[in-house]
Design an enzyme around this catalytic site. Structure first.
Site, short mmCIF file in Angstrom:
data_model
loop_
_atom_site.label_atom_id
_atom_site.label_comp_id
_atom_site.label_asym_id
_atom_site.label_seq_id
_atom_site.Cartn_x
_atom_site.Cartn_y
_atom_site.Cartn_z
N GLY A 59 12.18 -10.57 4.13
CA GLY A 59 11.57 -9.61 4.45
C GLY A 59 11.30 -8.39 6.03
CG ASP B 139 10.91 -1.93 3.98
OD1 ASP B 139 9.49 -1.89 4.71
OD2 ASP B 139 11.26 -2.39 3.27
CB THR C 220 -1.30 0.15 0.48
OG1 THR C 220 -0.14 -0.37 2.03
CG2 THR C 220 -1.82 -0.60 1.56
#
Ligand code: GAF
Length: 382
Positions: free
Chosen positions: A121, A169, A35
């Site tokens: 991840g 991130d 998103t």
């Protein structure tokens, strides 16, 4: 080796100078996947795994970068303008972007060490970028506000490494607070902190299936979702990103979209709404609602966005009837990596053991399972 004394000594021995040292954490995303580049909402937290960067000046104008994890030192004559598809692209990308911003970059030696699991991840790339950025900025006596620093590191990844990631991130790595998740509005780059209750642990279960943002699937999903956005935009000219679309928009013009594109967009629009709802649930202490949202998010990510894999789906399913589970889902860029399990702290050790055993029995691989807590953003270590 999360021992800063040993790390400092390692840098001293190799480069013969006393360094400044910085730490930047990995992250886990509680909800809101893919998103960020659609300018929607995400809700990550930093975790207690980190990349350390030690820096000291050099008099020969060169840039030396040593990674303890890679067991390799690279020496550059100065700032590089292009990536080489090696691990050094992450730190050098940050240096190149800073140079492009008009900073004069002197010679320096940089030592890197990390315990953020790679290709899982958990944002080892962002941790490396942000640790490097803090180190180099301190060396040249400059600083940036948190959101701008995150943007700069994202640009290093987009423009130098060539991975088309969003802002999540780098943003959480810079701006995280201990014991909190952070609901980020990826358009405004404004955020709200939501406390994670003391009785809740972040149990991260690694499927051991390798994940990569630079690989083909991540940009493919991005393109597919953006194609659906373009269809809506052709009817509603104000629309630029999926952030501007409603679920009703997608229904209205579904017939004009590739079926895949519609599903990818549906995941993004609904997951952004779920991230906002999850923050409200966390603020109210409504763990049941949060768990439900995580379950919906997982299956939307798996079925509509097609970004899961058999191993991650099984890891989520195996968690469902274990004592203490609040919610479980695949976290991060997808196609492997880790699941995030919110678990009652008192049940976390038994939960981790039972989940690992079920997974090992089914797939013949012992998964790494980490009981984590939400940690601080990047900072200097004195
Ligand atoms: C990766 C990317 F780097 C992030 O920007 C984000 O898109 C995430 O995948 C998916 O939510 O971590």
């Amino acid at each position: 080796m999360h021992d800063v004394k040993v790390f400092r000594q390692m840098h001293r021995q190799r480069f013969g100078a006393d360094p400044m040292i910085f730490a930047a954490p990995g992250r886990v995303n509680l909800i809101g996947e893919h998103t960020d580049y659609a300018e929607g909402f995400v809700m990550p937290a930093a975790i207690n795994f980190a990349t350390l960067a030690a820096i000291s000046p050099r008099s020969d104008g060169r840039i030396a970068i040593y990674s303890e994890n890679q067991g390799e030192e690279k020496l550059f004559e100065g700032v590089q303008r292009k990536g080489t598809k090696q691990w050094t692209d992450y730190p050098m990308g940050v240096v190149a972007i800073l140079a492009g911003e008009g900073h004069k970059i002197p010679g320096f030696s940089l030592t890197i060490w990390s315990d953020v699991p790679l290709a899982s991840g958990l944002s080892s790339s962002a941790a490396l970028e942000v640790a490097t950025a803090l180190a180099v900025l301190a060396l040249i006596g400059a600083s940036y506000p948190g959101p701008a620093l995150a943007k700069l590191c994202q640009r290093a990844e987009n423009e130098f490494v060539g991975a088309n990631c969003g802002i999540m991130d780098q943003f959480i790595c810079v701006n995280a607070q201990p014991n909190h998740a952070l609901l980020l509005d990826c358009r405004a780059l404004s955020y709200q902190l939501a406390p994670i209750p003391d009785h809740v642990a972040l149990v991260i279960a690694n499927t051991m299936v390798k994940h990569s943002v630079a690989g083909g699937d991540y940009p493919t999903r991005r393109r597919e979702s953006e194609a659906a956005c373009a269809v809506v935009a052709s009817h509603r000219p104000g629309v630029k990103f999926l952030r501007d679309c409603t679920l009703q928009d997608l229904e209205n013009w579904r017939a004009e979209m590739e079926p895949k594109s519609y599903l990818r967009a549906k995941h993004i629009v609904s997951d952004s709404l779920r991230a906002e709802a999850a923050c409200r649930a966390l603020l109210k202490g409504d763990m049941k609602a949060l768990g439900r949202l995580m379950a919906e998010a997982h299956w939307s990510y798996s079925k509509d966005f097609d970004a899961s894999c058999a191993e991650a789906d099984a890891m989520v399913e195996f968690a469902q009837d274990l004592p203490g589970l609040i919610g479980a889902r695949l976290t991060g860029g997808g196609f492997g990596g880790c699941t995030i399990n919110l678990v009652e702290l008192k049940d976390a050790p038994a939960f981790a053991e039972a989940l690992g055993a079920r997974y090992a029995q089914r797939f013949g691989i012992v998964p790494q399972i980490h009981v984590c807590h939400a940690s601080a953003g990047a900072h200097r270590i004195e």
